[in-house]
Structures are given as structure tokens and as C-alpha cells.
Design an enzyme around this catalytic site. Structure first.
Site, PDB file in Angstrom:
ATOM      1  NE  ARG A 125      -3.850  -2.270   0.712  1.00 22.77           N
ATOM      2  CZ  ARG A 125      -3.678  -3.476   0.161  1.00 22.77           C
ATOM      3  NH1 ARG A 125      -2.685  -3.680  -0.668  1.00 22.77           N
ATOM      4  NH2 ARG A 125      -4.508  -4.463   0.428  1.00 22.77           N
ATOM      5  CE1 TYR A 141     -13.275   5.178  -8.803  1.00 21.58           C
ATOM      6  CE2 TYR A 141     -14.157   6.231  -6.853  1.00 21.58           C
ATOM      7  CZ  TYR A 141     -13.830   5.095  -7.553  1.00 21.58           C
ATOM      8  OH  TYR A 141     -14.068   3.858  -7.007  1.00 21.58           O
ATOM      9  CG  MET A 143     -13.447   8.138  -2.412  1.00 21.72           C
ATOM     10  SD  MET A 143     -14.194   6.481  -2.289  1.00 21.72           S
ATOM     11  CE  MET A 143     -15.399   6.712  -0.986  1.00 21.72           C
ATOM     12  CD  GLN A 181      -8.549  -0.603  -2.408  1.00 16.20           C
ATOM     13  OE1 GLN A 181      -9.331   0.312  -2.559  1.00 16.20           O
ATOM     14  NE2 GLN A 181      -8.253  -1.060  -1.211  1.00 16.20           N
TER      15      GLN A 181
HETATM   16  O1  76R Z   1      -6.184  -2.569   2.360  1.00 15.06           O
HETATM   17  C1  76R Z   1      -6.930  -3.566   2.322  1.00 15.06           C
HETATM   18  O2  76R Z   1      -7.019  -4.335   1.355  1.00 15.06           O
HETATM   19  C2  76R Z   1      -7.808  -3.821   3.532  1.00 15.06           C
HETATM   20  C3  76R Z   1      -9.270  -3.739   3.227  1.00 15.06           C
HETATM   21  C4  76R Z   1      -9.650  -2.386   2.586  1.00 15.06           C
HETATM   22  C5  76R Z   1      -9.601  -1.133   3.173  1.00 15.06           C
HETATM   23  C6  76R Z   1      -9.173  -0.744   4.583  1.00 15.06           C
HETATM   24  C7  76R Z   1     -10.114  -2.211   1.230  1.00 15.06           C
HETATM   25  C8  76R Z   1     -10.257  -3.232   0.307  1.00 15.06           C
HETATM   26  N1  76R Z   1     -10.378  -0.869   1.024  1.00 15.06           N
HETATM   27  C9  76R Z   1     -10.056  -0.189   2.181  1.00 15.06           C
HETATM   28  C10 76R Z   1     -10.135   1.188   2.397  1.00 15.06           C
HETATM   29 MN1  76R Z   1     -11.253  -0.035  -0.613  1.00 15.06          MN
HETATM   30  N2  76R Z   1     -12.133   0.785  -2.268  1.00 15.06           N
HETATM   31  C11 76R Z   1     -12.648   2.063  -2.363  1.00 15.06           C
HETATM   32  C12 76R Z   1     -13.332   2.190  -3.620  1.00 15.06           C
HETATM   33  O3  76R Z   1     -15.829   3.223  -1.800  1.00 15.06           O
HETATM   34  C13 76R Z   1     -16.329   3.015  -2.920  1.00 15.06           C
HETATM   35  O4  76R Z   1     -17.491   2.644  -3.091  1.00 15.06           O
HETATM   36  C14 76R Z   1     -15.561   3.225  -4.174  1.00 15.06           C
HETATM   37  C15 76R Z   1     -14.068   3.429  -4.062  1.00 15.06           C
HETATM   38  C16 76R Z   1     -13.208   0.967  -4.287  1.00 15.06           C
HETATM   39  C17 76R Z   1     -13.757   0.608  -5.648  1.00 15.06           C
HETATM   40  C18 76R Z   1     -12.447   0.096  -3.428  1.00 15.06           C
HETATM   41  C19 76R Z   1     -12.081  -1.214  -3.744  1.00 15.06           C
HETATM   42  N3  76R Z   1     -11.292   1.803   0.290  1.00 15.06           N
HETATM   43  C20 76R Z   1     -10.699   2.077   1.491  1.00 15.06           C
HETATM   44  C21 76R Z   1     -10.795   3.519   1.723  1.00 15.06           C
HETATM   45  C22 76R Z   1     -10.146   4.269   2.885  1.00 15.06           C
HETATM   46  C23 76R Z   1     -11.112   4.386   4.026  1.00 15.06           C
HETATM   47  C24 76R Z   1     -10.452   4.959   5.259  1.00 15.06           C
HETATM   48  O5  76R Z   1      -9.253   4.726   5.494  1.00 15.06           O
HETATM   49  O6  76R Z   1     -11.178   5.636   6.009  1.00 15.06           O
HETATM   50  C25 76R Z   1     -11.480   4.049   0.641  1.00 15.06           C
HETATM   51  C26 76R Z   1     -11.810   5.505   0.417  1.00 15.06           C
HETATM   52  C27 76R Z   1     -11.806   2.968  -0.234  1.00 15.06           C
HETATM   53  C28 76R Z   1     -12.508   3.081  -1.427  1.00 15.06           C
HETATM   54  N4  76R Z   1     -11.259  -1.892  -1.502  1.00 15.06           N
HETATM   55  C29 76R Z   1     -10.676  -3.052  -1.004  1.00 15.06           C
HETATM   56  C30 76R Z   1     -11.510  -2.112  -2.865  1.00 15.06           C
HETATM   57  C31 76R Z   1     -11.065  -3.439  -3.205  1.00 15.06           C
HETATM   58  C32 76R Z   1     -11.168  -4.036  -4.622  1.00 15.06           C
HETATM   59  C33 76R Z   1     -10.546  -4.017  -2.066  1.00 15.06           C
HETATM   60  C34 76R Z   1      -9.926  -5.398  -1.907  1.00 15.06           C
HETATM   61  C35 76R Z   1      -8.435  -5.203  -2.056  1.00 15.06           C
HETATM   62  C36 76R Z   1      -7.638  -6.459  -2.022  1.00 15.06           C
HETATM   63  O7  76R Z   1      -8.091  -7.457  -1.489  1.00 15.06           O
HETATM   64  O8  76R Z   1      -6.494  -6.392  -2.566  1.00 15.06           O
END
Ligand code: 76R
Length: 244
Positions: A125, A141, A143, A181
Site C-alpha cells: 500500500r 476518481y 472521493m 486498488q
Molecule cells: O487494504 C486492504 O485491502 C484492507 C481492506 C480495505 C480497506 C481498509 C479495502 C479493500 N479498502 C479499504 C479502504 Mn477499498 N475501495 C474504495 C473504492 O468506496 C467506494 O465505493 C468506491 C471506491 C473501491 C472501488 C475500493 C475497492 N477503500 C478504502 C478507503 C479508505 C477508508 C479509510 O481509510 O477511512 C477508501 C476511500 C476505499 C474506497 N477496496 C478493497 C476495494 C477493493 C477491490 C478491495 C480489496 C483489495 C484487495 O483485497 O487487494
């Protein structure tokens, strides 16, 4: 583990790393600059290619994307420890005649809800290796999480937020292998709270992932989205060739 703290001296074995400024580096992670350009007939393609190659030679990672639609012709995403070096690439690309039509400034981060993930995932990350070779479909994008009277993410207890993000992660993991992502933090740095950069195997992987996420409570109730940029990852030469 790669860690960048304090002054990072220019490395004489990597020409062009000295910007003439003391490096300005995050204590953890890298700076990330997304640049969106219009490419007109006045562009010096050779100078633009050189700018990208110089940045890479200096240690930055650079992702180049041919974009679809009217917002911009190409995207250049650059990641690295020294914000002055990101600026140097921006200046060199503008100097090559590319006209910026949009941009986004953020930093790589490990989400506070992902503290429990394995060390190797945390490193991926903070210090990702981009672009992923097998995922050429790109979208970006910005958000934020909602702060309305009815749904205020920041007024929730940590446990409630953590539970919601666990649900989010579970939906996200169903896209393993199809989507990479990269969530980069921009609270206090740019107009939204995060930049979302997605790399997909197919364009419909991007669409399906964002669509599925919207049904998840963390997004359904709390997510707000900015504009989207979509395109195809390619070498800088191919990208310029396709848009000029
Ligand atoms: O890092 C990790 O894989 C742990 C789980 C995880 C976190 C903490 C994770 C997994 N995300 C995390 C945090 Mn995400 N993510 C988005 C979008 O929100 C939407 O509807 C659209 C934008 C997508 C498409 C997406 C996809 N994620 C976040 C955060 C930060 C929040 C905070 O810290 O307060 C945002 C803004 C966000 C947004 N997320 C995943 C995905 C995908 C595909 C995964 C699985 C990743 C993997 O397994 O490799």
C-alpha cells in the site's frame, strides 16, 4: 523495508535527482501526483518522453494512460518520496507543451482500518509497484466520506467504522485478481479525502467493482464521488502516439 525520513541526498549515480531543493518527503509512504493533460499539435513528444524517462531514472514510478473522453487526453501518475521531484516532472511535461486540465495530490497510506493486514500488504500500500503488468484498464476518481446531519462518517464510533470497512474489504476481496486498488489519502492536501486509482484486467471489472461497492453500507450511506477519468495504461510513446 524502504523508509524515507529526513533529508534524502541527491544520488550521484542517478542523474537528475537533484532538484536544487532539499527533498520534502512524507515520514511514511510516498507522494502521489495525478496529472491530466490535453495534448495539442504543439506538443514536443520527444521532450515529454524524456521527462518521463528522467523521472523513472531518478527513482519515481510513472504510470501513463491514454484517456477516453473530453476531460483530458492523457494521464500521468507519478509516485515518489520527494515532492520536489514530482513537481519537476510536472514542470517538464508542461514545458513539453502538454496542457494540464486537471490534477490530484495525495500520499500513499495504510488505512487505519487495515492495521491488522500482513506487513507485506502494508508495504504494497505504501510503496506499490505500478503499473501492474496484467491490468491495463484504468480509472481514477476522488472521493470523500459524507458529513451530513443524517449520515456523518466522522461522528461514528471507531468500532462502527471499522465494522463497515470490514464489510467493504470483504466485497473488495471478491475482485481479487481482476482489480488492483490504490487508495491514497488527500485530507488536507486536495479537494477530496482520497484518490481512488483502480487498475482492472477488463474495463467492465472497473465498472462491476465500483457498482458492487455502492451496495455496501460504507459506500451506500457514506461515500461521495468526484469526477472519473478512464483509459488504457500504455508506454508513454504509445500513449502520446494515440492521442497526438
Ligand atoms: O487494504 C486492504 O485491502 C484492507 C481492506 C480495505 C480497506 C481498509 C479495502 C479493500 N479498502 C479499504 C479502504 Mn477499498 N475501495 C474504495 C473504492 O468506496 C467506494 O465505493 C468506491 C471506491 C473501491 C472501488 C475500493 C475497492 N477503500 C478504502 C478507503 C479508505 C477508508 C479509510 O481509510 O477511512 C477508501 C476511500 C476505499 C474506497 N477496496 C478493497 C476495494 C477493493 C477491490 C478491495 C480489496 C483489495 C484487495 O483485497 O487487494
Amino acid at each position: 523495508m524502504i523508509s524515507y525520513t529526513g533529508r534524502v541526498p541527491a544520488d550521484p549515480s542517478r542523474p537528475g535527482t537533484d532538484t536544487g531543493h532539499d527533498p520534502l518527503t512524507p515520514t511514511v509512504g510516498w507522494g502521489v501526483l495525478h496529472l491530466f493533460f490535453r495534448a495539442g499539435p504543439g506538443v514536443d513528444a520527444e521532450a515529454a518522453v524524456r521527462a518521463v524517462k528522467d523521472a523513472r531514472a531518478g527513482g519515481e514510478q510513472v504510470v501513463t494512460v491514454a484517456l477516453l473522453g473530453h476531460k483530458a487526453d492523457l494521464a500521468v501518475m507519478v509516485l515518489g518520496p520527494d515532492l520536489w521531484r514530482l513537481r519537476a516532472l510536472q514542470s517538464a511535461l508542461c514545458g513539453a507543451g502538454l496542457e494540464p486540465t486537471g490534477s490530484y495530490v495525495s500520499l500513499t497510506e495504510v488505512s487505519e482500518y487495515a492495521e491488522g493486514i500482513p506487513e507485506e500488504m502494508k508495504q504494497a500500500r505504501l510503496y506499490p509497484e505500478l503499473p501492474p503488468p496484467d491490468k491495463k484498464a484504468f480509472c481514477f476518481y476522488p472521493m470523500s466520506k459524507r458529513r451530513s446531519a443524517e449520515h456523518n462518517w466522522y461522528a461514528l464510533e471507531y468500532e462502527a467504522r471499522q465494522q463497515l470497512m470490514r464489510g467493504h474489504g470483504a466485497v473488495g476481496r471478491t475482485f481479487r485478481g481482476r482489480i488492483l486498488q490504490l487508495i491514497t489519502g488527500s485530507t488536507g492536501l486536495d479537494d477530496w479525502e482520497w484518490g481512488v486509482t483502480l487498475f482492472g484486467v477488463h474495463p467492465d471489472d472497473l465498472k462491476a467493482c465500483v457498482y458492487e461497492m455502492r451496495f455496501d453500507e460504507a459506500s451506500a450511506r457514506y461515500a461521495e464521488f468526484g469526477p472519473f477519468w478512464t483509459g488504457m495504461v500504455g508506454d508513454i510513446e504509445d500513449v502520446l502516439g494515440s492521442v497526438l
